[in-house]
Write an enzyme that holds these catalytic residues in place. Structure first.
Site, PDB file in Angstrom:
ATOM      1  N   LYS A 126       0.867  -1.185   0.000  1.00  0.00           N
ATOM      2  CA  LYS A 126       0.000   0.000   0.000  1.00  0.00           C
ATOM      3  C   LYS A 126       0.896   1.224   0.000  1.00  0.00           C
ATOM      4  CE  LYS A 126      -4.395   1.141   0.128  1.00  0.00           C
ATOM      5  NZ  LYS A 126      -5.595   0.453  -0.359  1.00  0.00           N
ATOM      6  N   ASP A 166      -6.991   4.317  -4.681  1.00  0.00           N
ATOM      7  CA  ASP A 166      -7.669   4.211  -3.377  1.00  0.00           C
ATOM      8  C   ASP A 166      -8.281   5.598  -3.146  1.00  0.00           C
ATOM      9  OD1 ASP A 166      -7.897   2.334  -0.878  1.00  0.00           O
ATOM     10  OD2 ASP A 166      -7.365   4.258  -0.016  1.00  0.00           O
TER      11      ASP A 166
HETATM   12  P1  NDP Z   1     -12.948   7.845  -3.061  1.00  0.00           P
HETATM   13  O1  NDP Z   1     -11.876   8.828  -2.849  1.00  0.00           O
HETATM   14  O2  NDP Z   1     -13.481   7.612  -4.414  1.00  0.00           O
HETATM   15  O3  NDP Z   1     -14.180   8.187  -2.100  1.00  0.00           O
HETATM   16  C1  NDP Z   1     -14.040   8.289  -0.714  1.00  0.00           C
HETATM   17  C2  NDP Z   1     -15.364   8.694  -0.106  1.00  0.00           C
HETATM   18  O4  NDP Z   1     -15.262   8.604   1.313  1.00  0.00           O
HETATM   19  C3  NDP Z   1     -15.741  10.133  -0.411  1.00  0.00           C
HETATM   20  O5  NDP Z   1     -17.139  10.257  -0.418  1.00  0.00           O
HETATM   21  C4  NDP Z   1     -15.128  10.876   0.771  1.00  0.00           C
HETATM   22  O6  NDP Z   1     -15.745  12.119   1.069  1.00  0.00           O
HETATM   23  C5  NDP Z   1     -15.384   9.904   1.903  1.00  0.00           C
HETATM   24  N1  NDP Z   1     -14.353  10.064   2.935  1.00  0.00           N
HETATM   25  C6  NDP Z   1     -13.016   9.914   2.793  1.00  0.00           C
HETATM   26  N2  NDP Z   1     -12.388  10.176   3.945  1.00  0.00           N
HETATM   27  C7  NDP Z   1     -13.360  10.498   4.831  1.00  0.00           C
HETATM   28  C8  NDP Z   1     -13.355  10.862   6.191  1.00  0.00           C
HETATM   29  N3  NDP Z   1     -12.205  10.933   6.888  1.00  0.00           N
HETATM   30  N4  NDP Z   1     -14.552  11.109   6.787  1.00  0.00           N
HETATM   31  C9  NDP Z   1     -15.712  11.024   6.081  1.00  0.00           C
HETATM   32  N5  NDP Z   1     -15.772  10.685   4.780  1.00  0.00           N
HETATM   33  C10 NDP Z   1     -14.623  10.428   4.170  1.00  0.00           C
HETATM   34  O7  NDP Z   1     -12.387   6.476  -2.421  1.00  0.00           O
HETATM   35  P2  NDP Z   1     -12.868   4.993  -2.686  1.00  0.00           P
HETATM   36  O8  NDP Z   1     -14.327   4.940  -2.896  1.00  0.00           O
HETATM   37  O9  NDP Z   1     -11.966   4.404  -3.690  1.00  0.00           O
HETATM   38  O10 NDP Z   1     -12.502   4.294  -1.291  1.00  0.00           O
HETATM   39  C11 NDP Z   1     -13.406   4.243  -0.191  1.00  0.00           C
HETATM   40  C12 NDP Z   1     -12.975   3.160   0.774  1.00  0.00           C
HETATM   41  O11 NDP Z   1     -12.951   1.893   0.099  1.00  0.00           O
HETATM   42  C13 NDP Z   1     -11.588   3.322   1.390  1.00  0.00           C
HETATM   43  O12 NDP Z   1     -11.594   2.776   2.686  1.00  0.00           O
HETATM   44  C14 NDP Z   1     -10.715   2.441   0.502  1.00  0.00           C
HETATM   45  O13 NDP Z   1      -9.539   2.021   1.154  1.00  0.00           O
HETATM   46  C15 NDP Z   1     -11.665   1.289   0.266  1.00  0.00           C
HETATM   47  N6  NDP Z   1     -11.376   0.467  -0.904  1.00  0.00           N
HETATM   48  C16 NDP Z   1     -11.301   1.017  -2.156  1.00  0.00           C
HETATM   49  C17 NDP Z   1     -11.043   0.213  -3.248  1.00  0.00           C
HETATM   50  C18 NDP Z   1     -11.075   0.738  -4.647  1.00  0.00           C
HETATM   51  O14 NDP Z   1     -11.007  -0.075  -5.567  1.00  0.00           O
HETATM   52  N7  NDP Z   1     -11.220   2.036  -4.869  1.00  0.00           N
HETATM   53  C19 NDP Z   1     -10.743  -1.222  -3.079  1.00  0.00           C
HETATM   54  C20 NDP Z   1     -10.953  -1.718  -1.735  1.00  0.00           C
HETATM   55  C21 NDP Z   1     -11.209  -0.882  -0.701  1.00  0.00           C
HETATM   56  P3  NDP Z   1     -14.997  13.485   0.669  1.00  0.00           P
HETATM   57  O15 NDP Z   1     -15.105  13.591  -0.803  1.00  0.00           O
HETATM   58  O16 NDP Z   1     -15.730  14.544   1.418  1.00  0.00           O
HETATM   59  O17 NDP Z   1     -13.573  13.330   1.151  1.00  0.00           O
END
Ligand code: NDP
Length: 446
Positions: A126, A166
């Site tokens: 990571k 991510d």
């Molecule tokens: P994105 O950046 O596309 O989206 C993240 C979302 O979560 C946004 O809506 C963001 O809101 C919100 N968010 C992020 N940090 C916070 C916080 N501290 N408090 C509240 N809301 C928050 O990321 P992904 O959708 O790719 O990833 C989301 C999760 O899924 C993570 O945990 C990631 O590790 C996990 N994941 C992702 C994979 C992938 O293929 N993308 C694979 C496996 C797991 P805002 O825009 O306001 O920051």
């Protein structure tokens, strides 16, 4: 048993002070895997878990870049190469101001188990940076990505370490990172996954994590002679994982009531349908705006500022935002409102005491390392297509994704079936452990 686990954790803690997220992830694994290890002569006495919690390599580097005001900015970049026993390091890059060693080590550690569960030959890693893409222009993001890759490129490669996206790293960032890698190496290789389809990416990769978590939940429900049709679903986040989990829930006949971002959540009691989802995708992916804008377009919906959606009555909760976003109080509220199934789209979104409450109440709870493995699984399929210099159709990739999620579910049943209850935490941890541990034992003390 408790004493052995405590001793182990205290030893790990000594070397990893001030890393609470990493210790949280290690504790969960230790509590389920150590009781298994002590019953197996091949693993007992090999210090195998102690070896697994120590990254094979940690890289930290300066990322200097120039913003649109011609000011010099400095961020910190990282890559944690955790374990390569079953394949090259594989795992995403996160760009978010909260990124630090503890968060990346927890993510890399979980990734090792997750990748093993997919049955594909991928080790775990990571990386990322404390850079915040929010509010930056496209050219600032490009300059940052180019500077980041100018150091990272020497540590990665298609048979060495293959990063992906991510939080904060989507299609735009992968494009800039890939472009710089290609320029520096003067070669076109599958060194990142999540690429655009016209330049080496796989169909279904953007959808894979969100679709995969819903396929996994469907497997859980089927195992209880149930299904997703007409289920009320609460989802957090509105990024990549949340968007495609929503899409698949709608496709399978469930009603999605909420989505969120770091400013609050929207509640639409009529359900978020395909048209509304399309609006959200444009809002988040193109305009890069806040979820609160939704109620201007759909005034019947509500926006709850600075709140999380866990108080909304539902059958299924799918946390898809970030780690530790669902605490004990939220878990109690979900239980009180009749929620029966929790499937993690994000990595470690439920705090440990929330997880313990779910297990105690025999809620169907799927930990992220099993339920969100669809993303990295299709990344593995992207690597396979890159090697073959060939592209599979949407249907083929989606079929393989479904099959992999179903196989992960079966592995969880194999190790987590406790009479009348499937403990998916135990199932996923032991199944992942066995695969990696066997490879490590075969390769000697390295
Ligand atoms: P994105 O950046 O596309 O989206 C993240 C979302 O979560 C946004 O809506 C963001 O809101 C919100 N968010 C992020 N940090 C916070 C916080 N501290 N408090 C509240 N809301 C928050 O990321 P992904 O959708 O790719 O990833 C989301 C999760 O899924 C993570 O945990 C990631 O590790 C996990 N994941 C992702 C994979 C992938 O293929 N993308 C694979 C496996 C797991 P805002 O825009 O306001 O920051």
């Amino acid at each position: 048993m408790e004493k052995i686990i405590k001793q182990f954790l205290s030893e790990v803690n000594k070397k990893n002070q001030n890393e609470p997220e990493f210790m949280q992830a290690v504790t969960e694994v230790a509590e389920t895997v150590i009781p298994y290890i002590v019953t197996k002569d091949i693993y007992y006495g090999q210090n195998i878990l102690l070896r697994m919690v120590e990254p094979e390599r940690v890289i930290s580097f300066r990322v200097a870049w120039i913003d649109d005001n011609e000011e010099i900015q400095v961020n910190r970049g990282y890559r944690i190469e955790m374990n390569s026993a079953i394949g090259p390091y594989k795992g995403g890059l996160r760009f978010h101001p909260s990124v630090n060693m503890s968060i990346l080590k927890f993510l890399a550690f979980e990734q090792v188990f997750k990748n093993a569960l997919t049955t594909l030959p991928m080790g775990g890693g990571k990386g990322g940076s404390d850079f915040d893409p929010k509010g930056k222009s496209d050219t600032e993001v490009m300059r940052f990505c180019q500077s980041f890759m100018t150091e990272l490129f020497r540590h990665i490669g298609p048979n060495k370490d293959i990063p992906a996206g991510d939080i904060g790293v989507g299609g735009r960032e992968i494009g800039y990172l890939f472009g710089q890698y290609k320029r520096l190496k003067n070669e076109f290789s599958g060194v990142l996954t999540g690429k655009g389809v016209s330049w080496g990416g796989s169909l279904i990769r953007p959808e894979a994590t969100g679709y995969g978590v819903v396929y996994f939940i469907d497997e859980i429900l089927k195992n209880n002679s149930d299904g997703l049709k007409n289920k009320l679903v609460v989802i957090s986040g509105s990024g990549n994982v949340a968007q495609y989990a929503t899409e698949k829930c709608i496709d399978m006949g469930a009603k999605v009531l909420t989505l969120s971002d770091s400013s609050g959540y929207i509640y639409d009691k009529d359900g978020i349908d395909k048209e509304k989802l399309e609006y959200i995708m444009e809002l988040k992916n193109i305009k890069r705006d806040r979820i609160s804008e939704y109620i201007k377009k759909y005034p019947k919906a509500e926006f709850h500022s600075n709140k999380k959606p866990w108080s909304v009555k539902c059958d299924i909760a799918i946390p898809c935002a970030t780690e530790n976003e669902l605490d004990l109080n939220a878990a109690k509220e979900l239980l009180k409102n009749g929620c029966k199934t929790v499937g993690e789209g994000a990595n470690m979104p439920c705090k440990s005491d929330a997880v313990n409450l779910f297990l105690k109440n025999k809620i169907q709870y799927a930990p992220g390392k099993a339920s969100n493995a669809g993303g990295v699984a299709v990344s593995g399929l992207e690597m396979a297509q890159n090697s073959l210099k060939y592209t599979w159709s949407r249907e083929v990739v989606d079929g393989k994704l479904k099959e992999i999620m179903s196989d992960i579910h079966s592995s969880c049943l194999q190790y987590g079936n406790d009479k009348d209850y499937v403990n998916y935490v135990k199932g996923a941890n032991i199944a992942g452990f066995v695969k990696v541990a066997d490879a490590m034992l075969a390769q000697g003390v390295v």
